[in-house]
Each structure stands twice: as C-alpha cells, then as structure tokens.
Design a protein around this motif. Structure first.
Motif, PDB file in Angstrom:
ATOM      1  N   UNK A   1     -16.199   4.623 -16.999  1.00 53.85           N
ATOM      2  CA  UNK A   1     -15.768   4.856 -18.373  1.00 53.85           C
ATOM      3  C   UNK A   1     -14.259   4.663 -18.489  1.00 53.85           C
ATOM      4  N   UNK A   2     -13.783   4.268 -19.659  1.00 52.45           N
ATOM      5  CA  UNK A   2     -12.346   4.021 -19.830  1.00 52.45           C
ATOM      6  C   UNK A   2     -11.473   5.195 -19.386  1.00 52.45           C
ATOM      7  N   UNK A   3     -11.882   6.417 -19.707  1.00 50.94           N
ATOM      8  CA  UNK A   3     -11.058   7.565 -19.349  1.00 50.94           C
ATOM      9  C   UNK A   3     -11.024   7.804 -17.833  1.00 50.94           C
ATOM     10  N   UNK A   4     -12.119   7.461 -17.149  1.00 52.43           N
ATOM     11  CA  UNK A   4     -12.138   7.610 -15.695  1.00 52.43           C
ATOM     12  C   UNK A   4     -11.239   6.562 -15.042  1.00 52.43           C
ATOM     13  N   UNK A   5     -11.298   5.339 -15.508  1.00 51.92           N
ATOM     14  CA  UNK A   5     -10.459   4.284 -14.957  1.00 51.92           C
ATOM     15  C   UNK A   5      -8.988   4.538 -15.261  1.00 51.92           C
ATOM     16  N   UNK A   6      -8.705   5.110 -16.449  1.00 55.08           N
ATOM     17  CA  UNK A   6      -7.319   5.455 -16.786  1.00 55.08           C
ATOM     18  C   UNK A   6      -6.801   6.552 -15.856  1.00 55.08           C
ATOM     19  N   UNK A   7      -7.678   7.465 -15.464  1.00 52.78           N
ATOM     20  CA  UNK A   7      -7.293   8.516 -14.514  1.00 52.78           C
ATOM     21  C   UNK A   7      -6.925   7.898 -13.172  1.00 52.78           C
ATOM     22  N   UNK A   8      -7.708   6.928 -12.720  1.00 52.31           N
ATOM     23  CA  UNK A   8      -7.389   6.239 -11.476  1.00 52.31           C
ATOM     24  C   UNK A   8      -6.080   5.462 -11.602  1.00 52.31           C
ATOM     25  N   UNK A   9      -5.806   4.934 -12.791  1.00 59.24           N
ATOM     26  CA  UNK A   9      -4.524   4.253 -13.012  1.00 59.24           C
ATOM     27  C   UNK A   9      -3.358   5.198 -12.756  1.00 59.24           C
ATOM     28  N   UNK A  10      -3.500   6.454 -13.132  1.00 59.00           N
ATOM     29  CA  UNK A  10      -2.442   7.433 -12.876  1.00 59.00           C
ATOM     30  C   UNK A  10      -2.268   7.676 -11.378  1.00 59.00           C
ATOM     31  N   UNK A  11      -3.392   7.791 -10.672  1.00 55.39           N
ATOM     32  CA  UNK A  11      -3.338   8.055  -9.228  1.00 55.39           C
ATOM     33  C   UNK A  11      -2.626   6.914  -8.506  1.00 55.39           C
ATOM     34  N   UNK A  12      -2.997   5.672  -8.830  1.00 52.73           N
ATOM     35  CA  UNK A  12      -2.438   4.513  -8.140  1.00 52.73           C
ATOM     36  C   UNK A  12      -1.213   3.940  -8.846  1.00 52.73           C
ATOM     37  N   UNK A  13      -0.827   4.575  -9.946  1.00 54.80           N
ATOM     38  CA  UNK A  13       0.357   4.139 -10.681  1.00 54.80           C
ATOM     39  C   UNK A  13       1.499   5.132 -10.544  1.00 54.80           C
ATOM     40  N   UNK A  14       1.726   5.970 -11.564  1.00 53.68           N
ATOM     41  CA  UNK A  14       2.856   6.905 -11.541  1.00 53.68           C
ATOM     42  C   UNK A  14       2.893   7.835 -10.332  1.00 53.68           C
ATOM     43  N   UNK A  15       1.737   8.264  -9.847  1.00 57.07           N
ATOM     44  CA  UNK A  15       1.742   9.172  -8.700  1.00 57.07           C
ATOM     45  C   UNK A  15       2.058   8.453  -7.387  1.00 57.07           C
ATOM     46  N   UNK A  16       1.863   7.160  -7.359  1.00 56.44           N
ATOM     47  CA  UNK A  16       2.288   6.383  -6.203  1.00 56.44           C
ATOM     48  C   UNK A  16       1.311   6.288  -5.056  1.00 56.44           C
ATOM     49  N   UNK A  17       0.076   6.755  -5.236  1.00 61.24           N
ATOM     50  CA  UNK A  17      -0.895   6.651  -4.150  1.00 61.24           C
ATOM     51  C   UNK A  17      -1.345   5.202  -3.956  1.00 61.24           C
ATOM     52  N   UNK A  18      -1.843   4.933  -2.758  1.00 58.73           N
ATOM     53  CA  UNK A  18      -2.192   3.564  -2.365  1.00 58.73           C
ATOM     54  C   UNK A  18      -3.679   3.483  -2.037  1.00 58.73           C
ATOM     55  N   UNK A  19      -4.353   2.533  -2.636  1.00 54.60           N
ATOM     56  CA  UNK A  19      -5.752   2.216  -2.339  1.00 54.60           C
ATOM     57  C   UNK A  19      -5.748   1.328  -1.096  1.00 54.60           C
ATOM     58  N   UNK A  20      -6.112   1.891   0.048  1.00 61.50           N
ATOM     59  CA  UNK A  20      -5.929   1.190   1.326  1.00 61.50           C
ATOM     60  C   UNK A  20      -6.683  -0.132   1.389  1.00 61.50           C
ATOM     61  N   UNK A  21      -7.915  -0.158   0.898  1.00 60.36           N
ATOM     62  CA  UNK A  21      -8.673  -1.404   0.965  1.00 60.36           C
ATOM     63  C   UNK A  21      -7.973  -2.507   0.189  1.00 60.36           C
ATOM     64  N   UNK A  22      -7.564  -2.196  -1.037  1.00 58.12           N
ATOM     65  CA  UNK A  22      -6.942  -3.212  -1.881  1.00 58.12           C
ATOM     66  C   UNK A  22      -5.526  -3.555  -1.427  1.00 58.12           C
ATOM     67  N   UNK A  23      -4.948  -2.746  -0.591  1.00 61.06           N
ATOM     68  CA  UNK A  23      -3.640  -3.066  -0.041  1.00 61.06           C
ATOM     69  C   UNK A  23      -3.699  -4.306   0.854  1.00 61.06           C
ATOM     70  N   UNK A  24      -4.833  -4.489   1.519  1.00 61.22           N
ATOM     71  CA  UNK A  24      -4.935  -5.597   2.480  1.00 61.22           C
ATOM     72  C   UNK A  24      -6.133  -6.503   2.211  1.00 61.22           C
ATOM     73  N   UNK A  25      -6.959  -6.179   1.235  1.00 61.89           N
ATOM     74  CA  UNK A  25      -8.194  -6.923   1.005  1.00 61.89           C
ATOM     75  C   UNK A  25      -8.460  -7.008  -0.499  1.00 61.89           C
ATOM     76  N   UNK A  26      -8.281  -8.165  -1.076  1.00 61.62           N
ATOM     77  CA  UNK A  26      -8.488  -8.337  -2.515  1.00 61.62           C
ATOM     78  C   UNK A  26      -9.728  -9.176  -2.810  1.00 61.62           C
ATOM     79  N   UNK A  27     -10.611  -9.284  -1.833  1.00 62.93           N
ATOM     80  CA  UNK A  27     -11.823 -10.077  -2.017  1.00 62.93           C
ATOM     81  C   UNK A  27     -12.752  -9.435  -3.038  1.00 62.93           C
ATOM     82  N   UNK A  28     -13.538 -10.247  -3.697  1.00 62.32           N
ATOM     83  CA  UNK A  28     -14.571  -9.749  -4.604  1.00 62.32           C
ATOM     84  C   UNK A  28     -15.773  -9.253  -3.792  1.00 62.32           C
ATOM     85  N   UNK A  29     -16.685  -8.611  -4.484  1.00 62.20           N
ATOM     86  CA  UNK A  29     -17.934  -8.115  -3.881  1.00 62.20           C
ATOM     87  C   UNK A  29     -17.685  -7.133  -2.744  1.00 62.20           C
ATOM     88  N   UNK A  30     -16.672  -6.297  -2.901  1.00 68.78           N
ATOM     89  CA  UNK A  30     -16.375  -5.243  -1.925  1.00 68.78           C
ATOM     90  C   UNK A  30     -16.947  -3.934  -2.458  1.00 68.78           C
TER      91      UNK A  30
END
Length: 251
Positions: free
Chosen positions: A167-196
């Motif tokens: 849902x939009x509000x859930x994805x916006x919450x994740x935007x805060x975690x990986x945005x202003x709060x500065x947390x890092x999504x480890x998989x996407x840090x090194x792997x941007x492939x589709x179908x993960x």
C-alpha cells in the motif's frame, strides 16, 4: 561475517522438511529465523542447540504464533529481547545478540491482516529505529518486514498497488527508513536485478513462475554500507513460503 535471515513459517514444520540438515551445512556465522510458532521449552535440544550452533528464541505469548530466533556459531556477549512496546513484545517480534563490533537482530513485522494494528506498530517501530541511529553500536536487522518497497520488489505490482504489503502508506514508511533515517537495504546495495523475491503467496506454482514479493530484508546503518560485500536470495531453499536472504559483510 556471513549472516542469513529466513522466515521458517513454523520451525517444527521446517525441521520436518530438512531445516536442521540445511543449517548444519551452512558456513554462516549467524542465522536469524522468524515466525517460529513454538514455545522454546517445547523445541528440545536438537532444535535449540543443533551441532555447531547455539540457539536463542523469543516466544510469542500466544501458542503457535509469531516469535523469533537467532542461531550463533559462537557465544554472543549478550542477548536482548523486545522493543519496549506491547504490540512487539507480546508476540516475540524482535530480539538481538550482541557481539564485540555489531549487534544482529531478528525481526518480524505484523503481516497487516489488522491494518490499524500494523500502522500503530510501524509508528512505534519507526521511533525505535530513530533512537537506534543515535547509538554508537552498529546493527544488522534481519527479518520479515512484510512490505515490498519498490515496484522492482513485486511481480504484477500494477495489480497490487492497494494490497496489504504494498500500500502507498507502507511504501512511504519504507522510504523514511531508507531515506531520512539513513538505513541501507543490503540486497539493493549490491544487487539491483529484477525478480529478487523472498515470498510467494502460493509457494508452488507462483514460485516456479517467479511471481513473488520481496518482504525479507537485511538492513544496516550507513556506517556499514561499505561492509556489505555480497548479498543474494537462495530461492532453492523451500522450508516455507519464504526464501533466505544471505549477506556477506567485511567486519
């Protein structure tokens, strides 16, 4: 350091499917499990302390429900359970083990079958994550966050824009975690492939067709961004409707 996170969907069911044999063969340092669905006192030594591992668990008050666990190759300096708010602690949704340089947590977000409860949980958990960033200790938070963050993280995302977990509000919450709060999504840090994907609602046919969701993450603070060397999902592991997320860190 190699860390694995896996939602087992009931640890005894996973054991019946070969979880302990798989665990024995892993060259990981720590394996975090979620949705254990069993009281620790009912596990027995074979599950709680398999050869080469020491297991720690945080039970839900309700039987056959939720709960988290962490298997360690070497003894941690400390084991801590809970987040300090009822929605998390009564269901055993967060625990951590402390080592000299880093703490590793096993985390299970509510699925969202009760949207109001999940919203409140997310608000309280965001407060916790905010406070965590002020601590000097580094954290690796492993687990089922039960939100697919981006369109890349969900097959058929066009048809699921208002589905629980996307849902939009859930994805916006994740935007805060990986945005202003500065947390890092480890998989996407090194792997941007589709179908993960890490979760398939229909673990049979959908898994074969790769029609899944990425609901499971390993998350670190910005100071550990460069420590993430390799990250992948092992979709061949089939103990539940989730697959393990595996990350290698240079610590």
């Amino acid at each position: 350091m190699k860390v694995i996170s896996l939602n087992v969907g009931g640890i005894k069911q996973a054991v019946e499917k070969g979880f302990l044999d798989w665990l024995k063969d892993q060259d990981a340092d720590v394996v975090c499990v979620q949705d254990v669905r069993e009281k620790t006192w009912k596990l027995g030594d074979a599950i709680e302390r398999p050869d080469g591992w020491e297991g720690y668990f945080f039970d839900a008050e309700q039987d056959d429900y939720a709960g988290t666990g962490i298997y360690c190759r070497r003894l941690p300096k400390a084991v801590m359970t809970g987040l300090g708010f009822e929605l998390a602690d009564r269901e055993g949704r967060f625990m951590q083990v402390d080592f000299e340089k880093v703490s590793i947590a096993s985390f299970l977000m509510p699925s969202g079958s009760n949207p109001a409860e999940k919203k409140l949980f997310m608000e309280q958990y965001l407060d916790f994550l905010t406070k965590l960033r002020r601590k000097r200790r580094e954290y690796i938070i492993c687990g089922t966050w039960n939100i697919a963050h981006r369109t890349l993280d969900l097959a058929n995302w066009q048809d699921n824009q208002f589905s629980i977990g996307f849902r939009p509000e859930e994805r916006a919450w994740m935007d805060q975690v990986f945005g202003p709060l500065g947390y890092v999504d480890c998989l996407r840090e090194v792997n941007t492939d589709a179908d993960q994907f890490t979760y398939w609602p229909d673990a049979g046919s959908q898994r074969l067709r790769q029609e899944g969701w990425r609901l499971d993450y390993q998350v670190v603070g910005p100071n550990l961004r460069r420590a993430v060397k390799k990250a992948w999902i092992d979709s061949s592991v089939n103990f539940s409707d989730h697959a393990p997320v595996i990350v290698e860190y240079d610590l």
